[in-house]
Scaffold this motif. Structure first.
Motif, short mmCIF file in Angstrom:
data_model
loop_
_atom_site.label_atom_id
_atom_site.label_comp_id
_atom_site.label_asym_id
_atom_site.label_seq_id
_atom_site.Cartn_x
_atom_site.Cartn_y
_atom_site.Cartn_z
N LYS A 53 1.08 -0.97 0.34
CA LYS A 53 -0.16 -0.05 0.04
C LYS A 53 0.77 1.67 0.55
CE LYS A 53 -4.17 -1.29 2.31
NZ LYS A 53 -4.49 -2.07 3.60
N ALA A 54 0.44 2.00 -0.84
CA ALA A 54 0.88 3.77 -0.19
C ALA A 54 0.86 3.72 1.19
CB ALA A 54 0.27 4.41 -1.09
N PRO A 55 2.39 4.91 1.05
CA PRO A 55 2.90 5.15 2.88
C PRO A 55 1.95 6.41 3.62
CG PRO A 55 4.25 6.54 0.70
CD PRO A 55 3.15 5.22 0.32
N VAL A 56 1.65 6.63 3.97
CA VAL A 56 0.38 7.63 4.82
C VAL A 56 1.50 8.02 6.16
CG1 VAL A 56 -1.50 7.58 6.16
CG2 VAL A 56 -1.72 6.03 4.23
N ILE A 57 1.09 9.11 5.78
CA ILE A 57 1.27 9.49 7.61
C ILE A 57 0.31 10.82 8.24
CG2 ILE A 57 2.61 12.53 8.64
CD1 ILE A 57 4.57 11.95 6.07
N ALA A 58 -0.21 10.74 9.00
CA ALA A 58 -0.87 10.91 9.51
C ALA A 58 -1.00 12.24 10.37
CB ALA A 58 -1.93 9.59 10.34
N VAL A 59 -1.83 12.90 10.10
CA VAL A 59 -1.60 14.19 11.48
C VAL A 59 -2.98 14.63 11.75
CG1 VAL A 59 -1.25 16.91 11.42
CG2 VAL A 59 0.10 14.83 9.61
N ASP A 60 -2.81 13.89 13.14
CA ASP A 60 -4.43 13.78 14.12
C ASP A 60 -4.12 15.04 15.04
OD1 ASP A 60 -5.81 12.41 12.77
OD2 ASP A 60 -4.42 10.48 13.79
N GLY A 61 -5.51 15.39 15.71
CA GLY A 61 -5.46 16.86 16.38
C GLY A 61 -6.65 17.40 16.14
N PRO A 62 -6.83 18.38 17.66
CA PRO A 62 -8.27 19.01 18.25
C PRO A 62 -8.16 20.08 16.55
CG PRO A 62 -6.68 19.42 19.23
CD PRO A 62 -6.25 18.42 18.51
N SER A 63 -9.42 20.59 16.01
CA SER A 63 -9.90 21.54 15.45
C SER A 63 -9.15 23.20 15.70
CB SER A 63 -10.99 21.99 15.66
OG SER A 63 -11.77 22.96 15.25
N GLY A 64 -8.98 23.50 14.84
CA GLY A 64 -7.99 25.04 14.45
C GLY A 64 -6.14 24.86 15.63
N VAL A 65 -6.09 23.81 15.02
CA VAL A 65 -4.24 23.37 15.45
C VAL A 65 -3.48 23.91 15.17
CG1 VAL A 65 -4.26 21.10 16.08
CG2 VAL A 65 -3.12 21.79 17.62
N GLY A 66 -4.14 23.90 13.51
CA GLY A 66 -3.00 23.96 11.94
C GLY A 66 -2.36 22.46 11.61
N LYS A 67 -3.45 21.73 11.94
CA LYS A 67 -3.40 19.75 11.07
C LYS A 67 -3.15 20.64 9.92
CE LYS A 67 -6.67 19.09 12.91
NZ LYS A 67 -7.76 18.60 12.89
N VAL B 75 -8.58 5.22 10.62
CA VAL B 75 -8.66 5.38 9.17
C VAL B 75 -7.27 4.66 8.38
CG1 VAL B 75 -9.03 6.74 7.18
CG2 VAL B 75 -10.18 7.19 9.42
N PHE B 76 -5.74 4.89 8.73
CA PHE B 76 -5.60 3.82 8.71
C PHE B 76 -4.21 4.14 10.44
CE2 PHE B 76 -5.98 8.03 5.77
CZ PHE B 76 -6.11 6.97 4.42
N PRO B 77 -4.98 2.61 11.04
CA PRO B 77 -4.02 2.39 11.85
C PRO B 77 -2.51 1.79 11.14
CG PRO B 77 -5.74 0.90 11.49
CD PRO B 77 -5.65 2.09 10.24
N ASP B 78 -2.39 2.25 10.50
CA ASP B 78 -1.02 1.09 9.82
C ASP B 78 0.02 2.22 9.01
OD1 ASP B 78 -2.88 1.32 7.68
OD2 ASP B 78 -2.23 0.06 6.50
N ALA B 79 -0.55 3.44 9.28
CA ALA B 79 0.27 5.01 8.76
C ALA B 79 1.50 4.73 9.73
CB ALA B 79 -0.64 5.93 9.55
N ASP B 80 2.29 5.17 8.22
CA ASP B 80 3.68 5.13 8.23
C ASP B 80 4.65 6.23 9.33
OD1 ASP B 80 3.37 4.68 5.42
OD2 ASP B 80 5.21 3.50 5.16
N LEU B 81 3.67 6.61 9.97
CA LEU B 81 4.04 8.29 10.60
C LEU B 81 2.97 8.61 11.13
CD1 LEU B 81 6.06 9.85 11.90
CD2 LEU B 81 6.04 11.65 10.24
N LYS B 82 2.34 8.94 12.42
CA LYS B 82 1.49 9.52 13.25
C LYS B 82 2.32 10.40 13.81
CE LYS B 82 -0.61 4.67 13.67
NZ LYS B 82 -1.10 3.97 14.23
N LEU B 83 1.55 11.21 13.15
CA LEU B 83 2.01 13.20 14.00
C LEU B 83 0.42 13.24 14.91
CD1 LEU B 83 3.77 15.00 11.75
CD2 LEU B 83 4.59 13.97 13.76
N PHE B 84 0.55 13.64 16.20
CA PHE B 84 -0.47 14.15 17.69
C PHE B 84 -0.43 16.24 16.90
CE2 PHE B 84 -3.51 15.01 20.25
CZ PHE B 84 -4.78 14.37 19.74
#
Ligand code: DC
Length: 253
Positions: free
Chosen positions: A9-23, A142-151
């Motif tokens: 699968k294509a790699p994924v970087i997940a960028v999570d966080g609350p509303s208005g945080v700059g994600k 959504v992408f628990p197998d993401a290559d990188l997870k940022l919060f």
């Protein structure tokens, strides 16, 4: 570009966080730097809310919402500092960023049946050479197998201020006080909902941006991307230095 073996699968970087945080800004910066696709996952909930408001479907009418969500196809394009959200042939980015649409999106996002359909549409966005996915549950659901997870995290005050500046720049007139209230209410709803609450994945790297300037946040995320060797998967070009990036995080206040 490093090519992944066929079938991988294509790699994924997940960028999570609350509303208005700059994600959104971090995601645009990373997608531009790497030459990857980008997805603003909240936009899919917002489009659904926008459609529901437009035709008078209530945010608790789960079966009608599921019908509306069944064929949710959207594409994203970075245009200078802006993210275009193309739906049914038009860029509806500005319309779906209104506060009333955000509140309705948060309300309809509590229903698991609705989420299941939206998540299917979100997973269809995973494409070569890679996807930067901006959201709340990208790393957990959504992408628990993401290559990188940022919060990303920041105080409610800093986030309300950033949203205020963004809306003002778009020409919307809002009061800071009402934004503060609306963001706090939305936080509460997103963090306490039963299904896919807003929470950092166990393997996420948490960055608190309350007191970080734009350049510092950019440098930090690039450093992490390099540590994970994801810059080797950049599309046809070296990864930009933070100061060369064309997309700006709103300045923290
Ligand atoms: O990120 P945003 O403010 O555009 O998102 C609008 C709403 O959509 C948010 O309040 C909750 C919902 N949402 C979600 O439940 N899961 C996501 N991954 C993104 C957004």
């Amino acid at each position: 570009m490093t090519v992944r073996p066929a079938g991988q699968k294509a790699p994924v970087i997940a960028v999570d966080g609350p509303s208005g945080v700059g994600k959104g800004d971090v995601s645009q910066f990373l997608a531009s730097s790497l030459g990857w696709c980008i997805m603003d996952s909240g936009a899919l909930y917002r489009i659904l809310a926008y459609k529901a408001l437009e035709i008078g479907v209530r945010t608790d009418d789960v079966s009608r919402l599921c019908e509306l969500a069944a064929d949710l196809e959207v594409s994203f394009a970075i245009d200078g500092d802006a993210l275009q959200v193309i739906y049914e042939g038009a860029d509806i980015g500005d319309a779906i960023r209104r506060e009333n649409v955000g509140v309705a999106a948060s309300q309809l996002a509590v229903w698991p049946e609705v989420r299941r359909r939206v998540v299917r549409a979100q997973r269809r966005q995973r494409r070569s050479p890679g996807l930067v996915a901006d959201g709340r549950d990208m790393g957990t659901e959504v992408f628990p197998d993401a290559d990188l997870k940022l919060f990303l995290e920041a105080s409610v005050e800093a986030r309300a201020n950033r949203r205020f500046q963004q809306l003002k720049a778009l020409g919307f007139s809002v009061s800071l006080g009402s934004l503060l209230q609306s963001i706090s209410r939305r936080d509460e709803q997103d963090r306490t909902r039963k299904h896919s609450p807003l929470i950092a994945a166990q393997d996420a790297i948490v960055i608190n941006t309350t007191r970080m300037g734009r350049e510092a946040v950019r440098s930090r995320v690039l450093e992490i991307v390099r540590d994970k060797a994801l810059d080797r998967l950049a599309q046809n070009k070296p990864v930009a230095r933070a100061s060369q990036a064309t997309h700006a995080l709103p300045s923290p206040h």
